[in-house]
Motif scaffolding. Structure first.
Motif, PDB file in Angstrom:
ATOM      1  N   ASP A 245       4.974   4.375  12.059  1.00  0.00           N
ATOM      2  CA  ASP A 245       5.834   4.773  10.931  1.00  0.00           C
ATOM      3  C   ASP A 245       6.777   5.872  11.384  1.00  0.00           C
ATOM      4  O   ASP A 245       6.598   6.459  12.451  1.00  0.00           O
ATOM      5  CB  ASP A 245       5.009   5.254   9.734  1.00  0.00           C
ATOM      6  CG  ASP A 245       5.553   4.683   8.420  1.00  0.00           C
ATOM      7  OD1 ASP A 245       6.777   4.695   8.218  1.00  0.00           O
ATOM      8  OD2 ASP A 245       4.730   4.207   7.623  1.00  0.00           O
ATOM      9  N   HIS A 271      -1.253  -0.120  11.194  1.00  0.00           N
ATOM     10  CA  HIS A 271      -0.741   0.460   9.944  1.00  0.00           C
ATOM     11  C   HIS A 271       0.765   0.175   9.957  1.00  0.00           C
ATOM     12  O   HIS A 271       1.498   0.785  10.733  1.00  0.00           O
ATOM     13  CB  HIS A 271      -0.929   1.978   9.919  1.00  0.00           C
ATOM     14  CG  HIS A 271      -2.282   2.448   9.520  1.00  0.00           C
ATOM     15  ND1 HIS A 271      -3.423   2.188  10.245  1.00  0.00           N
ATOM     16  CD2 HIS A 271      -2.691   3.193   8.453  1.00  0.00           C
ATOM     17  CE1 HIS A 271      -4.461   2.756   9.645  1.00  0.00           C
ATOM     18  NE2 HIS A 271      -4.047   3.374   8.568  1.00  0.00           N
ATOM     19  N   ASP A 273       4.670  -0.697   8.198  1.00  0.00           N
ATOM     20  CA  ASP A 273       5.686  -0.678   7.136  1.00  0.00           C
ATOM     21  C   ASP A 273       5.205   0.028   5.865  1.00  0.00           C
ATOM     22  O   ASP A 273       5.416  -0.458   4.762  1.00  0.00           O
ATOM     23  CB  ASP A 273       6.124  -2.128   6.797  1.00  0.00           C
ATOM     24  CG  ASP A 273       6.760  -2.842   7.993  1.00  0.00           C
ATOM     25  OD1 ASP A 273       7.347  -2.145   8.850  1.00  0.00           O
ATOM     26  OD2 ASP A 273       6.672  -4.078   8.067  1.00  0.00           O
ATOM     27  N   GLU A 274       4.590   1.203   6.045  1.00  0.00           N
ATOM     28  CA  GLU A 274       4.116   1.919   4.858  1.00  0.00           C
ATOM     29  C   GLU A 274       5.198   2.814   4.252  1.00  0.00           C
ATOM     30  O   GLU A 274       5.596   2.642   3.116  1.00  0.00           O
ATOM     31  CB  GLU A 274       2.875   2.772   5.179  1.00  0.00           C
ATOM     32  CG  GLU A 274       2.385   3.520   3.924  1.00  0.00           C
ATOM     33  CD  GLU A 274       1.220   4.466   4.157  1.00  0.00           C
ATOM     34  OE1 GLU A 274       0.747   4.575   5.302  1.00  0.00           O
ATOM     35  OE2 GLU A 274       0.789   5.109   3.173  1.00  0.00           O
ATOM     36  N   ASP A 293      -1.528  -3.596   7.916  1.00  0.00           N
ATOM     37  CA  ASP A 293      -2.035  -2.931   6.718  1.00  0.00           C
ATOM     38  C   ASP A 293      -0.980  -2.036   6.074  1.00  0.00           C
ATOM     39  O   ASP A 293      -0.188  -1.410   6.773  1.00  0.00           O
ATOM     40  CB  ASP A 293      -3.256  -2.081   7.076  1.00  0.00           C
ATOM     41  CG  ASP A 293      -4.393  -2.888   7.707  1.00  0.00           C
ATOM     42  OD1 ASP A 293      -4.094  -3.838   8.472  1.00  0.00           O
ATOM     43  OD2 ASP A 293      -5.560  -2.562   7.459  1.00  0.00           O
ATOM     44  N   HIS A 294      -1.001  -1.946   4.743  1.00  0.00           N
ATOM     45  CA  HIS A 294      -0.100  -1.170   3.876  1.00  0.00           C
ATOM     46  C   HIS A 294       1.054  -2.038   3.370  1.00  0.00           C
ATOM     47  O   HIS A 294       1.077  -2.444   2.235  1.00  0.00           O
ATOM     48  CB  HIS A 294       0.443   0.109   4.525  1.00  0.00           C
ATOM     49  CG  HIS A 294      -0.525   1.234   4.533  1.00  0.00           C
ATOM     50  ND1 HIS A 294      -0.950   1.850   3.378  1.00  0.00           N
ATOM     51  CD2 HIS A 294      -1.175   1.850   5.547  1.00  0.00           C
ATOM     52  CE1 HIS A 294      -1.807   2.805   3.684  1.00  0.00           C
ATOM     53  NE2 HIS A 294      -1.981   2.830   4.992  1.00  0.00           N
ATOM     54  N   LEU A 296       4.029  -1.593   2.265  1.00  0.00           N
ATOM     55  CA  LEU A 296       4.821  -1.234   1.080  1.00  0.00           C
ATOM     56  C   LEU A 296       6.299  -1.534   1.287  1.00  0.00           C
ATOM     57  O   LEU A 296       7.019  -1.855   0.351  1.00  0.00           O
ATOM     58  CB  LEU A 296       4.628   0.254   0.750  1.00  0.00           C
ATOM     59  CG  LEU A 296       3.197   0.674   0.388  1.00  0.00           C
ATOM     60  CD1 LEU A 296       3.122   2.181   0.158  1.00  0.00           C
ATOM     61  CD2 LEU A 296       2.714  -0.065  -0.853  1.00  0.00           C
ATOM     62  N   LYS A 297       6.761  -1.422   2.535  1.00  0.00           N
ATOM     63  CA  LYS A 297       8.192  -1.600   2.823  1.00  0.00           C
ATOM     64  C   LYS A 297       8.454  -2.829   3.695  1.00  0.00           C
ATOM     65  O   LYS A 297       9.455  -2.882   4.425  1.00  0.00           O
ATOM     66  CB  LYS A 297       8.712  -0.354   3.560  1.00  0.00           C
ATOM     67  CG  LYS A 297       8.405   0.974   2.887  1.00  0.00           C
ATOM     68  CD  LYS A 297       9.221   1.203   1.638  1.00  0.00           C
ATOM     69  CE  LYS A 297       8.911   2.597   1.092  1.00  0.00           C
ATOM     70  NZ  LYS A 297       9.554   2.814  -0.202  1.00  0.00           N
ATOM     71  N   THR A 319      -3.540   3.450  -2.726  1.00  0.00           N
ATOM     72  CA  THR A 319      -2.654   4.390  -2.048  1.00  0.00           C
ATOM     73  C   THR A 319      -1.288   4.433  -2.725  1.00  0.00           C
ATOM     74  O   THR A 319      -0.725   5.514  -2.942  1.00  0.00           O
ATOM     75  CB  THR A 319      -2.517   3.980  -0.571  1.00  0.00           C
ATOM     76  OG1 THR A 319      -3.830   3.780  -0.054  1.00  0.00           O
ATOM     77  CG2 THR A 319      -1.811   5.040   0.235  1.00  0.00           C
ATOM     78  N   ALA A 320      -0.764   3.281  -3.078  1.00  0.00           N
ATOM     79  CA  ALA A 320       0.510   3.246  -3.811  1.00  0.00           C
ATOM     80  C   ALA A 320       0.351   3.970  -5.152  1.00  0.00           C
ATOM     81  O   ALA A 320       1.241   4.715  -5.588  1.00  0.00           O
ATOM     82  CB  ALA A 320       0.959   1.797  -4.021  1.00  0.00           C
ATOM     83  N   ALA A 328       3.087  -3.022  -2.713  1.00  0.00           N
ATOM     84  CA  ALA A 328       3.450  -4.032  -1.707  1.00  0.00           C
ATOM     85  C   ALA A 328       3.736  -5.356  -2.425  1.00  0.00           C
ATOM     86  O   ALA A 328       3.176  -5.621  -3.488  1.00  0.00           O
ATOM     87  CB  ALA A 328       2.304  -4.201  -0.716  1.00  0.00           C
ATOM     88  N   ASP A 345      -8.595   1.894   1.274  1.00  0.00           N
ATOM     89  CA  ASP A 345      -7.945   2.920   2.101  1.00  0.00           C
ATOM     90  C   ASP A 345      -8.611   4.282   1.891  1.00  0.00           C
ATOM     91  O   ASP A 345      -7.956   5.321   2.069  1.00  0.00           O
ATOM     92  CB  ASP A 345      -6.441   3.006   1.801  1.00  0.00           C
ATOM     93  CG  ASP A 345      -5.673   3.829   2.832  1.00  0.00           C
ATOM     94  OD1 ASP A 345      -6.166   3.996   3.967  1.00  0.00           O
ATOM     95  OD2 ASP A 345      -4.579   4.320   2.512  1.00  0.00           O
TER      96      ASP A 345
END
Lengths: 420, 420
Positions: A245, A271, A273-274, A293-294, A296-297, A319-320, A328, A345
């Motif tokens: 990230d 991990h 694209d968080e 994992d993650h 979001l983006k 987490t979001a 996501a 998470d």
């Protein structure tokens, strides 16, 4: 090995998930749940040793071994008709044990005060001044003894078990030095020795962040030449994860680390694209990682890459929720054909919970997933993300006897009832 | 009455909330929390009878009576120095018992399948066709026996107690007929007889909806001339609530009901401005209601009206979470000087939880409230919404011995840890 058989009878419903395995977790539909009203499950047991690291106490426990038979109670084969019976009187649903496939289980300290300040409107400067963020946890974890870490993490494992989790992943990553990363992974090993009723799967995440003030390249070399070989040598983990990230690791750095991990015979995770899009989901698919994992983006290209790969998309809606960011794109991932898992998470900064059913409530509401999609996400697909799907994730003969007798009559009550 | 005194010593922190009472719950600030590190609490106990409605079993329990003294352990008056000690060894925070001031505690059935279908994208037509909505719960509750309702509600009371709730409101409203509304309130009375360790405060909500197919005016007349007088005569509740909203009761209808309730000596509450703005918050302030609840669509005029009144604003963030709507303007209400409480709204359709700390997590994150504001919202201000603030809501000498020994070392860990 197998001393006796136990039969569970008259579950209000038994959900095998057999159809989910048949489709390898993609596009899960209602008919794939394998619902058996008034179902029965027959399994063998085994006796295993356990040792409590803090007290030194050791002993034997009888735990589930393998599933022998699943079906309608009325169709029970006669060979099992004399087995001991545990009758649920139609009150509870039985499903595969939940699998929490992404947690940061072992750490010291907590960040409650930082959380309260942030929620109450304190500025980032205020929080930084009072010492917030991941470095707080790194410092606390470095300063903790193995006994302290064990005691803290075991309470979390007990919580997880209460919520129906029978397999839990545990990442290192709050040490960020050879000695402290190994310390965390040794605690994971001792947690497993103490609690044979759950399977605890270690993941090495030395590349969770860079140590404060460290030379970037020097720490990378330490991971490549010291941490990874030591983890492999001691057999402390056979999966390696990297936090790609902005402000953390680049795709190029991750590639160096994960290539070395593969050379050592380890599997990989990312991990991805968080916080910003780095096209790390596509990278994960490209290198054959178990999971990205993650997400979001994640970009449309990333979604397509995961859908076309064997890499499982692990979503972390708790987490979001903590970060107050957009979730996501679960619907788009599933519709494209990606295999989607959901996990807590569990970590002290951005998701302080072991309550996977509560995360399912968030997922149902805010990811818009169906019952079958949610079920797959915490059973077979989560097993896939940990590469244990050959023996976990569905209730079928030959699988591990990892099941969850839920407190409710149906699976959907698990997440309809919020934060039980 | 008072047989013995017990001292709690060495709590990691004791939070009295005394400053919140001093300001009558408006503009709560950090210094109003009354934090006492290494605090001690001295209280008297009393022996009370209980009777379990379902088993008929009865007996005596020792419960807290009155708080005698609160302060630093080191300043303990000598008269208490010989009292029995329960030493927490600095591990737990002690705060006033949580007060859940808005719940629909007594109902039968569940709406898990409707919830799962709605989350998974089923249309309202699909859900209506399979029989969803409040009428499902009305039918199930009407068909349930008092014993069934008692058993179901008692499990919810036990959950509430586990989450630190020591006072819980319980509305009727899933009967919508004289007989079934009284049945629900009798169950509430029996819950209180069975569980003296909590205070259960009944509220009459015959005006929760109109019975299916009923003549609107005829049901109103039934409430005015039959239900309200019967509730008052049997002493089953001394608070009356009305659900004012589009498709439910108008302000004018609510005025007729609440005026009659006041004539019968009852206090009043209003479900206000939830689905659409009806200026019912201002109406609640105008008639001197104890509280105006929900307030998702409150107007600036409504905010000003509450701030200028003695009516407490009761927010239900779990419901907004379930409904996926924008939250109530908590920040604006507090800044304007309104007294803000927070509650679970426990109900089978839009907030199936007794976990008030989990609702605090939602509130911290999504209402942007400070530690002091959250604390006040589930202690003194919630007591105000139930008109029990003369004896509950803070830890001060003379108050009821209603306290919560939290599982954690600080108050903020209660909501930093999500869904424990």
């Amino acid at each position: 090995m197998s001393e006796k058989s136990i039969i569970l009878l008259h579950a209000s419903e038994l959900l095998t998930g057999a159809g989910i395995r048949a489709k390898d977790g993609r596009h899960p539909k209602e008919e794939d749940l394998g619902r058996i009203p008034n179902g029965a499950l027959v399994y063998s047991t085994k006796t295993v040793s356990y040792t409590d690291f803090t007290t030194g106490k050791s002993g034997k426990k009888v735990v589930g071994d393998k599933i022998l038979w699943v079906g309608e109670s009325e169709a029970l084969p006669s060979e099992y008709s004399g087995s001991p019976v545990f009758d649920l009187y139609g009150r509870n649903a039985i499903m595969p044990g939940l699998i929490d496939c992404h947690t940061h289980l072992v750490f010291a300290g907590n960040r409650a005060s930082e959380f309260a300040a942030r929620c109450g409107g304190a500025s980032y400067a205020d929080i930084a001044a009072s010492g917030g963020g991941i470095q707080t946890t790194v410092n606390a974890t470095r300063n903790a003894t193995e006994e302290e870490l064990f005691r803290l993490a075991r309470a979390r494992v007990e919580d997880a078990h209460r919520y129906g989790i029978r397999t839990i992943e545990a990442k290192s990553g709050y040490g960020l030095s050879l000695e402290t990363e190994l310390k965390i992974l040794r605690v994971v090993k001792r947690l497993q020795e103490a609690t044979p009723e759950l399977e605890i799967i270690p993941t090495f995440l030395g590349a969770h962040d860079f140590p404060k003030g460290a030379d970037r390249e020097a720490y990378l070399i330490e991971i490549l030449d010291e941490q990874l070989p030591a983890v492999a040598r001691e057999g402390l983990a056979n999966v390696c994860d990297v936090f790609i990230d902005e402000g953390y690791y680049t795709v190029e750095e991750a590639e160096r680390i994960l290539t070395r991990a593969k050379q050592l015979g380890m599997k990989t995770k990312v991990h991805a694209d968080e916080l910003v899009n780095t096209e790390s989901a596509a990278f994960a698919a490209d290198i054959g990682a178990l999971s990205a994992d993650h997400l979001l983006k994640i970009s449309p290209a990333g979604i397509a890459a995961l859908a076309a790969s064997e890499t499982t998309a692990v979503l972390l809606p708790g987490t979001a929720f903590y970060l107050k960011t957009a979730h996501a794109p679960a619907r788009a991932l599933i519709d494209a054909g990606a295999r989607v898992a959901i996990s807590t998470d569990l970590n002290p900064g951005t998701s302080m919970t072991s309550n996977l059913p509560a995360v399912l409530t968030i997922s149902a509401l805010y990811l818009g997933l169906t019952r079958a999609e949610l079920f797959a996400a915490v059973t077979y697909n989560a097993a896939r993300a940990l590469d244990v799907h050959s023996r976990k994730g569905t209730l079928e003969a030959g699988m591990d006897a990892d099941f969850f007798v839920t407190p409710y009559a149906t699976f959907e009550e698990l997440y309809y009832r919020f934060a039980w």
